[in-house]
Each structure stands twice: as C-alpha cells, then as structure tokens.
Design a protein around this motif. Structure first.
Motif, PDB file in Angstrom:
ATOM      1  N   PHE A  30      -8.435  -3.482 -10.708  1.00  0.00           N
ATOM      2  CA  PHE A  30      -7.741  -4.460  -9.870  1.00  0.00           C
ATOM      3  C   PHE A  30      -6.313  -4.004  -9.572  1.00  0.00           C
ATOM      4  O   PHE A  30      -5.853  -4.038  -8.432  1.00  0.00           O
ATOM      5  CB  PHE A  30      -7.733  -5.821 -10.579  1.00  0.00           C
ATOM      6  N   VAL A  31      -5.640  -3.508 -10.612  1.00  0.00           N
ATOM      7  CA  VAL A  31      -4.250  -3.070 -10.435  1.00  0.00           C
ATOM      8  C   VAL A  31      -4.189  -1.878  -9.480  1.00  0.00           C
ATOM      9  O   VAL A  31      -3.318  -1.802  -8.607  1.00  0.00           O
ATOM     10  CB  VAL A  31      -3.613  -2.721 -11.804  1.00  0.00           C
ATOM     11  N   SER A  32      -5.151  -0.949  -9.607  1.00  0.00           N
ATOM     12  CA  SER A  32      -5.091   0.218  -8.707  1.00  0.00           C
ATOM     13  C   SER A  32      -5.320  -0.198  -7.251  1.00  0.00           C
ATOM     14  O   SER A  32      -4.732   0.377  -6.336  1.00  0.00           O
ATOM     15  CB  SER A  32      -6.067   1.317  -9.142  1.00  0.00           C
ATOM     16  N   VAL A  33      -6.138  -1.238  -7.041  1.00  0.00           N
ATOM     17  CA  VAL A  33      -6.345  -1.725  -5.667  1.00  0.00           C
ATOM     18  C   VAL A  33      -5.068  -2.388  -5.150  1.00  0.00           C
ATOM     19  O   VAL A  33      -4.638  -2.151  -4.018  1.00  0.00           O
ATOM     20  CB  VAL A  33      -7.544  -2.700  -5.603  1.00  0.00           C
ATOM     21  N   ILE A  34      -4.446  -3.203  -5.992  1.00  0.00           N
ATOM     22  CA  ILE A  34      -3.208  -3.900  -5.591  1.00  0.00           C
ATOM     23  C   ILE A  34      -2.120  -2.901  -5.174  1.00  0.00           C
ATOM     24  O   ILE A  34      -1.334  -3.159  -4.261  1.00  0.00           O
ATOM     25  CB  ILE A  34      -2.681  -4.781  -6.767  1.00  0.00           C
ATOM     26  N   MET A  35      -2.112  -1.738  -5.845  1.00  0.00           N
ATOM     27  CA  MET A  35      -1.059  -0.752  -5.575  1.00  0.00           C
ATOM     28  C   MET A  35      -1.304   0.052  -4.289  1.00  0.00           C
ATOM     29  O   MET A  35      -0.412   0.758  -3.827  1.00  0.00           O
ATOM     30  CB  MET A  35      -0.956   0.255  -6.742  1.00  0.00           C
ATOM     31  N   LEU A  36      -2.503  -0.021  -3.721  1.00  0.00           N
ATOM     32  CA  LEU A  36      -2.803   0.779  -2.523  1.00  0.00           C
ATOM     33  C   LEU A  36      -1.832   0.425  -1.388  1.00  0.00           C
ATOM     34  O   LEU A  36      -1.570  -0.767  -1.143  1.00  0.00           O
ATOM     35  CB  LEU A  36      -4.237   0.507  -2.036  1.00  0.00           C
ATOM     36  N   PRO A  37      -1.329   1.431  -0.664  1.00  0.00           N
ATOM     37  CA  PRO A  37      -0.365   1.155   0.408  1.00  0.00           C
ATOM     38  C   PRO A  37      -0.904   0.167   1.445  1.00  0.00           C
ATOM     39  O   PRO A  37      -0.172  -0.724   1.892  1.00  0.00           O
ATOM     40  CB  PRO A  37      -0.129   2.533   1.040  1.00  0.00           C
ATOM     41  N   GLU A  38      -2.198   0.291   1.784  1.00  0.00           N
ATOM     42  CA  GLU A  38      -2.717  -0.620   2.825  1.00  0.00           C
ATOM     43  C   GLU A  38      -2.792  -2.067   2.325  1.00  0.00           C
ATOM     44  O   GLU A  38      -2.609  -3.014   3.098  1.00  0.00           O
ATOM     45  CB  GLU A  38      -4.079  -0.142   3.366  1.00  0.00           C
ATOM     46  N   VAL A  39      -3.038  -2.241   1.021  1.00  0.00           N
ATOM     47  CA  VAL A  39      -3.064  -3.601   0.454  1.00  0.00           C
ATOM     48  C   VAL A  39      -1.642  -4.156   0.387  1.00  0.00           C
ATOM     49  O   VAL A  39      -1.383  -5.310   0.758  1.00  0.00           O
ATOM     50  CB  VAL A  39      -3.728  -3.596  -0.948  1.00  0.00           C
ATOM     51  N   GLN A  40      -0.713  -3.299  -0.027  1.00  0.00           N
ATOM     52  CA  GLN A  40       0.691  -3.723  -0.078  1.00  0.00           C
ATOM     53  C   GLN A  40       1.192  -4.136   1.302  1.00  0.00           C
ATOM     54  O   GLN A  40       1.919  -5.109   1.446  1.00  0.00           O
ATOM     55  CB  GLN A  40       1.556  -2.587  -0.651  1.00  0.00           C
ATOM     56  N   GLU A  41       0.757  -3.375   2.309  1.00  0.00           N
ATOM     57  CA  GLU A  41       1.160  -3.700   3.681  1.00  0.00           C
ATOM     58  C   GLU A  41       0.655  -5.087   4.084  1.00  0.00           C
ATOM     59  O   GLU A  41       1.378  -5.899   4.658  1.00  0.00           O
ATOM     60  CB  GLU A  41       0.564  -2.640   4.605  1.00  0.00           C
ATOM     61  N   LYS A  42      -0.619  -5.352   3.734  1.00  0.00           N
ATOM     62  CA  LYS A  42      -1.200  -6.668   4.077  1.00  0.00           C
ATOM     63  C   LYS A  42      -0.505  -7.791   3.325  1.00  0.00           C
ATOM     64  O   LYS A  42      -0.260  -8.866   3.864  1.00  0.00           O
ATOM     65  CB  LYS A  42      -2.697  -6.674   3.742  1.00  0.00           C
ATOM     66  N   LEU A  43      -0.209  -7.528   2.057  1.00  0.00           N
ATOM     67  CA  LEU A  43       0.462  -8.556   1.253  1.00  0.00           C
ATOM     68  C   LEU A  43       1.855  -8.853   1.800  1.00  0.00           C
ATOM     69  O   LEU A  43       2.286 -10.011   1.848  1.00  0.00           O
ATOM     70  CB  LEU A  43       0.573  -8.094  -0.211  1.00  0.00           C
ATOM     71  N   ASP A  44       2.513  -7.774   2.228  1.00  0.00           N
ATOM     72  CA  ASP A  44       3.855  -7.912   2.796  1.00  0.00           C
ATOM     73  C   ASP A  44       3.803  -8.792   4.049  1.00  0.00           C
ATOM     74  O   ASP A  44       4.593  -9.733   4.213  1.00  0.00           O
ATOM     75  CB  ASP A  44       4.360  -6.509   3.158  1.00  0.00           C
ATOM     76  N   MET A  45       2.837  -8.521   4.894  1.00  0.00           N
ATOM     77  CA  MET A  45       2.657  -9.278   6.142  1.00  0.00           C
ATOM     78  C   MET A  45       2.300 -10.742   5.815  1.00  0.00           C
ATOM     79  O   MET A  45       2.796 -11.677   6.437  1.00  0.00           O
ATOM     80  CB  MET A  45       1.549  -8.604   6.972  1.00  0.00           C
ATOM     81  N   TYR A  46       1.427 -10.900   4.820  1.00  0.00           N
ATOM     82  CA  TYR A  46       0.991 -12.243   4.408  1.00  0.00           C
ATOM     83  C   TYR A  46       2.206 -13.065   3.953  1.00  0.00           C
ATOM     84  O   TYR A  46       2.384 -14.216   4.342  1.00  0.00           O
ATOM     85  CB  TYR A  46      -0.019 -12.096   3.272  1.00  0.00           C
ATOM     86  N   MET A  47       3.040 -12.438   3.142  1.00  0.00           N
ATOM     87  CA  MET A  47       4.237 -13.115   2.614  1.00  0.00           C
ATOM     88  C   MET A  47       5.191 -13.443   3.761  1.00  0.00           C
ATOM     89  O   MET A  47       5.766 -14.540   3.797  1.00  0.00           O
ATOM     90  CB  MET A  47       4.908 -12.187   1.596  1.00  0.00           C
ATOM     91  N   TYR A  48       5.318 -12.494   4.680  1.00  0.00           N
ATOM     92  CA  TYR A  48       6.208 -12.721   5.831  1.00  0.00           C
ATOM     93  C   TYR A  48       5.715 -13.939   6.628  1.00  0.00           C
ATOM     94  O   TYR A  48       6.481 -14.829   6.971  1.00  0.00           O
ATOM     95  CB  TYR A  48       6.238 -11.463   6.716  1.00  0.00           C
ATOM     96  N   ASN A  49       4.411 -13.964   6.894  1.00  0.00           N
ATOM     97  CA  ASN A  49       3.840 -15.081   7.660  1.00  0.00           C
ATOM     98  C   ASN A  49       3.991 -16.403   6.914  1.00  0.00           C
ATOM     99  O   ASN A  49       4.245 -17.445   7.513  1.00  0.00           O
ATOM    100  CB  ASN A  49       2.356 -14.828   7.952  1.00  0.00           C
ATOM    101  N   LEU A  50       3.834 -16.350   5.599  1.00  0.00           N
ATOM    102  CA  LEU A  50       3.964 -17.565   4.783  1.00  0.00           C
ATOM    103  C   LEU A  50       5.382 -18.137   4.901  1.00  0.00           C
ATOM    104  O   LEU A  50       5.576 -19.345   5.051  1.00  0.00           O
ATOM    105  CB  LEU A  50       3.657 -17.217   3.321  1.00  0.00           C
ATOM    106  N   LYS A  51       6.337 -17.251   4.857  1.00  0.00           N
ATOM    107  CA  LYS A  51       7.741 -17.702   4.907  1.00  0.00           C
ATOM    108  C   LYS A  51       8.141 -18.153   6.304  1.00  0.00           C
ATOM    109  O   LYS A  51       9.066 -18.955   6.447  1.00  0.00           O
ATOM    110  CB  LYS A  51       8.696 -16.582   4.465  1.00  0.00           C
ATOM    111  N   ASN A  52       7.453 -17.624   7.318  1.00  0.00           N
ATOM    112  CA  ASN A  52       7.905 -17.902   8.685  1.00  0.00           C
ATOM    113  C   ASN A  52       6.967 -18.796   9.489  1.00  0.00           C
ATOM    114  O   ASN A  52       7.180 -18.990  10.679  1.00  0.00           O
ATOM    115  CB  ASN A  52       8.113 -16.580   9.433  1.00  0.00           C
ATOM    116  N   ARG A  53       5.929 -19.317   8.826  1.00  0.00           N
ATOM    117  CA  ARG A  53       5.002 -20.148   9.596  1.00  0.00           C
ATOM    118  C   ARG A  53       5.618 -21.515   9.855  1.00  0.00           C
ATOM    119  O   ARG A  53       6.539 -21.940   9.148  1.00  0.00           O
ATOM    120  CB  ARG A  53       3.673 -20.280   8.863  1.00  0.00           C
ATOM    121  N   LYS A  54       5.009 -22.198  10.853  1.00  0.00           N
ATOM    122  CA  LYS A  54       5.484 -23.561  11.128  1.00  0.00           C
ATOM    123  C   LYS A  54       4.921 -24.485  10.057  1.00  0.00           C
ATOM    124  O   LYS A  54       3.746 -24.446   9.749  1.00  0.00           O
ATOM    125  CB  LYS A  54       4.987 -24.005  12.514  1.00  0.00           C
TER     126      LYS A  54
END
Ligand SMILES: CCCCC/C=C\C/C=C\C/C=C/C(=O)SCCNC(=O)CCNC(=O)[C@H](O)C(C)(C)COP(=O)(O)OP(=O)(O)OC[C@H]1O[C@@H](n2cnc3c(N)ncnc32)[C@H](O)[C@@H]1OP(=O)(O)O
Length: 284
Positions: free
Chosen positions: A258-282
């Motif tokens: 699980f940890v190795s999947v979480i560390m993958l750059p593509e997963v980190q990118e998605k998480l980053d986007m998810y967090m951004y959307n969470l903070k900026n959604r209406k």
C-alpha cells in the motif's frame, strides 16, 4: 463538549446528565461518557472541522477502546458531535508527499485501530451523523450496526485515485455487503447516498437527524440487554475471526504494498489534485 451540547444530546433522549459519567476528561478529540444505568458508552468524535483521522484522534480512539474493554462496558455508540459529518476519513496531509516510514507508521496505527474496533467484545453501533467517506466508512463497517443520517454520503474512492485498497478493507466491505456488491462498489470507487447505502446493506437504518441516529443506535443495543455478554462476545469473535487472522498473516506485506502505491508519482499527482479540488470547491 459544552454543557449546552450535552444537555441537548441527553435530554433529547430522556437521559439526564446525572445518569452519565465522563469516562476520560483528558481527551482532546473525543468525548466519552457512560450511561450508569445500562453501561452504554457514548464515544463522540469532536475533532474540528470534520473529524479527520489524524494521529491524535486515531490514538485516542484506540486508548478508549482498550479502556472500554477493561471497564466491561455493555455497548458502544460511536458518533460525532458534528451534524454534517461523521468522519472525513484519514488525514490526506499524511498521504501527500509523505516520508515512507511516517506513512507506514500512520497506516499501521490505523490498521491496528480497525482490528481493535472490529474485534471488540462489546456490541458496537455507528451513529453516523453525516458524511462518512473512506476511513469514516471503514470505522462504520467495523461496528456491528450502522445508522446514517439522511442525505449523507458513504464509500471508498480508492480506485478513482489509482490506489489499490488494503486487503482488510476489501474484506470488510465484502463481509458487509457481499462479494458481488463489494466488487462493483470498490472497483468503481463508488460513493453512495443514504438510500443506495441502505439498499446495498452498507447501512442498516436511516435517521432523520443526529438525535434520531443516537436513539436508533440505542434501540439496537437494547436488544442485547437480555443476551449473555460472554456468549455474545465469543460468537462475535468466531464470526469475525477470519478477517482478523488475515490481517495478522498478511497485514505487514499488505502495508508495504500500500505504501509503495501511495508513493508512486502518478498517485501523488492525483492526490495533489484531489486536495486542491477539495480546498477550492464550492461549499454547499
Ligand atoms: C482520496 C483518497 C482515498 C484513498 C482511499 C484509499 C485507500 C484506502 C485506505 C485506507 C482507508 C482510508 C483512506 C482515507 O480515508 S483517505 C481520506 C479520504 N477522505 C476524503 O476524501 C474526504 C474528503 N473530504 C470531504 O469530502 C469533505 O470535507 C466532507 C467530509 C464531505 C465535509 O465537507 P464540508 O463541506 O463540511 O467540509 P470541507 O470540505 O470544507 O472541509 C473542511 C476542511 O477540512 C479539510 N478536510 C476535509 N477532509 C479532509 C481529510 N480527509 N484530510 C485532510 N483535510 C481534510 C478540507 O480541505 C477543509 O480544509 P480548509 O483548509 O479548506 O478549511
């Protein structure tokens, strides 16, 4: 919790404050009280704004469960002081750009909490006062019965983030709603509304509001008043043994994976986007 909130919570259910005792006074993220008459513990998450499961909340839940086991409590209602959210799941900040050892420790602590709650000897009900995404849904599934406030959402969106779920979470979901439904729900990362969750069996009852949720949770526990606790506890453990044994056998390898999947750059990118959307959604 303020005296006012206690009064509204307990008076609404005809329990006076005098009939309860505060179990721990030094908890930051939880209010724990026990009804002296029937031995039922009310464990209310109060980590603002949305009961995110940071290390502190996870640790306090774990400590509380250990103490409730020792105190021979007759049942536990796990709930939230917030009207809109039961629990917003794990702390996304722990998943973003993490150090491997830190994230491993974090997930391992959560995994231990899950097993502790799932394997508790006393009856457990989740009175879900609102949304219960991911880790919130997992906490609910560890309990024996789930009541959720109407117009709430529940589910685990892991697949949508490119994250393969840990085995114990897949197993918990399968044992709750059956293999077929779990497969459909988890592979799609589906989030269900209250009616859909009831239909599939992810929750057992719908409540109108938090008072109704607590009342329904109490009604469920009342059914055990005439059942011998030892027989009940042993039966529960037998039924739940296979998932617990599986975590003991495979938990460590599962965690590494699980940890190795979480560390993958593509997963980190998605998480980053998810967090951004969470903070900026209406907000609704
Ligand atoms: C997305 C990854 C899923 C990964 C699943 C993968 C594997 C499974 C393995 C383990 C199981 C569990 C995993 C997890 O739990 S990961 C966390 C998943 N949780 C969420 O995705 C919930 C996100 N939050 C929400 O949807 C909403 O906040 C809410 C719960 C519906 C409440 O909405 P509301 O409008 O009432 O509040 P806000 O959105 O304004 O939130 C207030 C404030 O809190 C911040 N926040 C909310 N949730 C989290 C969180 N889980 N971690 C960290 N921070 C969170 C939010 O950004 C706001 O912050 P702000 O600074 O903007 O005030």
């Amino acid at each position: 919790m303020s005296t006012y909130k206690y009064a509204t919570l307990f008076l609404a259910r005809n329990i006076s404050v005098n009939q309860t005792r505060t179990f721990f006074s030094n908890l930051k993220c939880l209010d724990v009280t026990i009804n002296r008459e029937n031995g039922v513990a009310y464990v209310l998450m109060k980590h603002p704004p949305v009961n995110t499961l940071n290390m502190q909340l996870i640790s306090e839940l774990s400590l509380t469960l250990s103490n409730l086991e020792k105190s021979k409590c007759q049942g536990m209602i796990l709930s939230s002081i917030f009207d809109k959210v039961f629990c917003s799941g794990l702390d996304l900040n722990e998943l973003l750009k993490p150090k491997p050892e830190r994230v491993k420790g974090y997930f391992s602590t959560f995994q231990e909490l899950v097993i502790q709650l799932y394997g508790s000897s006393f009856p457990t009900v989740a009175a879900m006062t609102g949304h219960s995404p991911a880790g919130g849904c997992v906490l609910g599934m560890c309990c024996e019965y789930r009541v959720m406030k109407k117009n709430s959402q529940i589910g685990i969106p892991g697949s949508r983030m490119g994250i393969a779920l840990p085995r114990y979470i897949v197993n918990l979901m399968s044992s709750t709603i059956g293999l077929r439904n779990a497969e459909l729900m988890l592979t799609k990362g589906k989030i269900l509304n209250t009616d859909e969750a009831l239909k599939v069996g992810l929750i057992d009852e719908i409540a109108n509001d938090r008072t109704d949720a607590i009342r329904k949770a109490e009604d469920f526990l009342k059914e055990y008043e005439m059942i011998a606790p030892l027989a009940r506890g042993i039966t529960k453990r037998i039924i739940r043994r296979s998932i617990i044994e599986d975590v003991k056998m495979n938990g460590a390898a599962d965690l590494e994976n699980f940890v190795s999947v979480i560390m993958l750059p593509e997963v980190q990118e998605k998480l980053d986007m998810y967090m951004y959307n969470l903070k900026n959604r209406k907000r609704d």
